[in-house]
Design a protein around this motif. Structure first.
Motif, mmCIF file in Angstrom:
data_model
loop_
_atom_site.group_PDB
_atom_site.id
_atom_site.type_symbol
_atom_site.label_atom_id
_atom_site.label_comp_id
_atom_site.label_asym_id
_atom_site.label_seq_id
_atom_site.Cartn_x
_atom_site.Cartn_y
_atom_site.Cartn_z
ATOM 1 N N VAL A 149 0.850 -1.198 0.000
ATOM 2 C CA VAL A 149 0.000 0.000 0.000
ATOM 3 C C VAL A 149 0.881 1.241 0.000
ATOM 4 N N SER A 150 1.910 1.240 0.832
ATOM 5 C CA SER A 150 2.817 2.383 0.885
ATOM 6 C C SER A 150 3.499 2.597 -0.468
ATOM 7 N N HIS A 151 3.926 1.519 -1.092
ATOM 8 C CA HIS A 151 4.559 1.618 -2.416
ATOM 9 C C HIS A 151 3.570 2.179 -3.447
ATOM 10 N N ALA A 152 2.325 1.741 -3.376
ATOM 11 C CA ALA A 152 1.303 2.259 -4.295
ATOM 12 C C ALA A 152 1.116 3.758 -4.105
ATOM 13 N N LEU A 153 1.146 4.215 -2.860
ATOM 14 C CA LEU A 153 0.996 5.649 -2.583
ATOM 15 C C LEU A 153 2.185 6.450 -3.111
ATOM 16 N N ASP A 154 3.357 5.806 -3.166
ATOM 17 C CA ASP A 154 4.529 6.461 -3.764
ATOM 18 C C ASP A 154 4.315 6.688 -5.264
ATOM 19 N N GLN A 155 3.485 5.844 -5.871
ATOM 20 C CA GLN A 155 3.238 5.926 -7.313
ATOM 21 C C GLN A 155 2.196 6.977 -7.681
ATOM 22 N N VAL A 156 1.429 7.427 -6.701
ATOM 23 C CA VAL A 156 0.417 8.463 -6.951
ATOM 24 C C VAL A 156 1.086 9.815 -6.680
ATOM 25 N N LEU A 157 1.172 10.621 -7.723
ATOM 26 C CA LEU A 157 1.897 11.887 -7.616
ATOM 27 C C LEU A 157 0.964 13.055 -7.369
ATOM 28 N N ASP A 158 1.421 13.957 -6.516
ATOM 29 C CA ASP A 158 0.756 15.241 -6.391
ATOM 30 C C ASP A 158 0.967 15.952 -7.728
ATOM 31 N N PRO A 159 -0.099 16.417 -8.376
ATOM 32 C CA PRO A 159 0.050 16.977 -9.717
ATOM 33 C C PRO A 159 0.818 18.294 -9.778
ATOM 34 N N HIS A 160 0.935 18.980 -8.678
ATOM 35 C CA HIS A 160 1.648 20.253 -8.672
ATOM 36 C C HIS A 160 3.145 20.062 -8.458
ATOM 37 N N PHE A 161 3.496 19.248 -7.465
ATOM 38 C CA PHE A 161 4.894 19.062 -7.105
ATOM 39 C C PHE A 161 5.529 17.851 -7.780
ATOM 40 N N LYS A 162 4.709 16.969 -8.377
ATOM 41 C CA LYS A 162 5.211 15.754 -9.045
ATOM 42 C C LYS A 162 6.007 14.867 -8.088
ATOM 43 N N VAL A 163 5.464 14.727 -6.881
ATOM 44 C CA VAL A 163 6.077 13.934 -5.818
ATOM 45 C C VAL A 163 5.014 12.984 -5.294
ATOM 46 N N GLY A 164 5.424 11.757 -4.922
ATOM 47 C CA GLY A 164 4.490 10.778 -4.381
ATOM 48 C C GLY A 164 3.814 11.269 -3.111
ATOM 49 N N LEU A 165 2.603 10.764 -2.870
ATOM 50 C CA LEU A 165 1.814 11.235 -1.729
ATOM 51 C C LEU A 165 2.454 10.927 -0.380
ATOM 52 N N ASN A 166 3.261 9.853 -0.296
ATOM 53 C CA ASN A 166 3.971 9.602 0.971
ATOM 54 C C ASN A 166 4.952 10.727 1.261
ATOM 55 N N ASP A 167 5.755 11.099 0.268
ATOM 56 C CA ASP A 167 6.715 12.190 0.470
ATOM 57 C C ASP A 167 6.010 13.521 0.690
ATOM 58 N N MET A 168 4.805 13.649 0.164
ATOM 59 C CA MET A 168 4.039 14.870 0.398
ATOM 60 C C MET A 168 3.463 14.907 1.810
ATOM 61 N N GLY A 169 3.394 13.745 2.474
ATOM 62 C CA GLY A 169 2.825 13.684 3.816
ATOM 63 C C GLY A 169 1.313 13.797 3.815
ATOM 64 N N MET A 170 0.691 13.399 2.718
ATOM 65 C CA MET A 170 -0.754 13.577 2.577
ATOM 66 C C MET A 170 -1.572 12.373 3.038
ATOM 67 N N VAL A 171 -0.915 11.229 3.289
ATOM 68 C CA VAL A 171 -1.651 10.034 3.736
ATOM 69 C C VAL A 171 -0.979 9.503 5.001
ATOM 70 N N PRO A 172 -1.227 10.157 6.132
ATOM 71 C CA PRO A 172 -0.569 9.749 7.370
ATOM 72 C C PRO A 172 -1.194 8.534 8.052
ATOM 73 N N ASP A 173 -2.373 8.116 7.615
ATOM 74 C CA ASP A 173 -3.102 7.061 8.325
ATOM 75 C C ASP A 173 -3.524 5.964 7.351
ATOM 76 N N ILE A 174 -2.994 4.752 7.564
ATOM 77 C CA ILE A 174 -3.364 3.585 6.761
ATOM 78 C C ILE A 174 -3.872 2.521 7.719
ATOM 79 N N ASP A 175 -5.118 2.112 7.520
ATOM 80 C CA ASP A 175 -5.732 1.103 8.381
ATOM 81 C C ASP A 175 -6.136 -0.092 7.524
ATOM 82 N N LEU A 176 -5.429 -1.215 7.700
ATOM 83 C CA LEU A 176 -5.710 -2.446 6.957
ATOM 84 C C LEU A 176 -6.615 -3.337 7.788
ATOM 85 N N LYS A 177 -7.718 -3.734 7.205
ATOM 86 C CA LYS A 177 -8.659 -4.627 7.882
ATOM 87 C C LYS A 177 -8.393 -6.064 7.435
ATOM 88 N N ASP A 178 -8.802 -7.032 8.258
ATOM 89 C CA ASP A 178 -8.603 -8.444 7.934
ATOM 90 C C ASP A 178 -9.385 -8.890 6.700
#
Length: 105
Positions: free
Chosen positions: A8-37
């Motif tokens: 999931v974290s790797h997938a978020l690295d692949q989604v780029l902020d369209p303005h800065f062209k940086v992955g959402l993890n590096d942008m700090g835009m997805v601080p909470d990931i909750d995986l259910k069973d």
């Protein structure tokens, strides 16, 4: 679950902020990931600004990219209005890249 969280974290690295062209993890835009069973993922995302023209597109791209992972049945995004996104949330790598593209950070 750890391997799935890494995917999931790797997938978020692949989604780029369209303005800065940086992955959402590096942008700090997805601080909470909750995986259910049961294969559900709930992501807490921070909106970069009220009225952001790219917000729906970024959410769509997150759902699409994370939804491609084997074992993920559904992706839910919860907007975190408690702590809005600021440039302080960006990683040092994201700051450097944004500055190299002419943004003042």
């Amino acid at each position: 679950m750890v391997a799935l969280a890494e995917q999931v974290s790797h997938a978020l690295d692949q989604v780029l902020d369209p303005h800065f062209k940086v992955g959402l993890n590096d942008m700090g835009m997805v601080p909470d990931i909750d995986l259910k069973d049961n294969g559900q993922v709930e992501l807490g995302m921070r909106c970069p600004c009220i009225g952001c023209p790219a917000w729906k597109m970024m959410q769509h791209n997150v759902k699409s990219k994370v939804g491609e992972i084997d074992g993920i049945e559904s992706v839910k995004i919860r907007v975190d209005w408690e702590k809005p996104w600021t440039r302080d949330d960006m990683s040092e790598a994201a700051r450097s890249k944004a500055q190299s593209h002419g943004y003042v950070i």
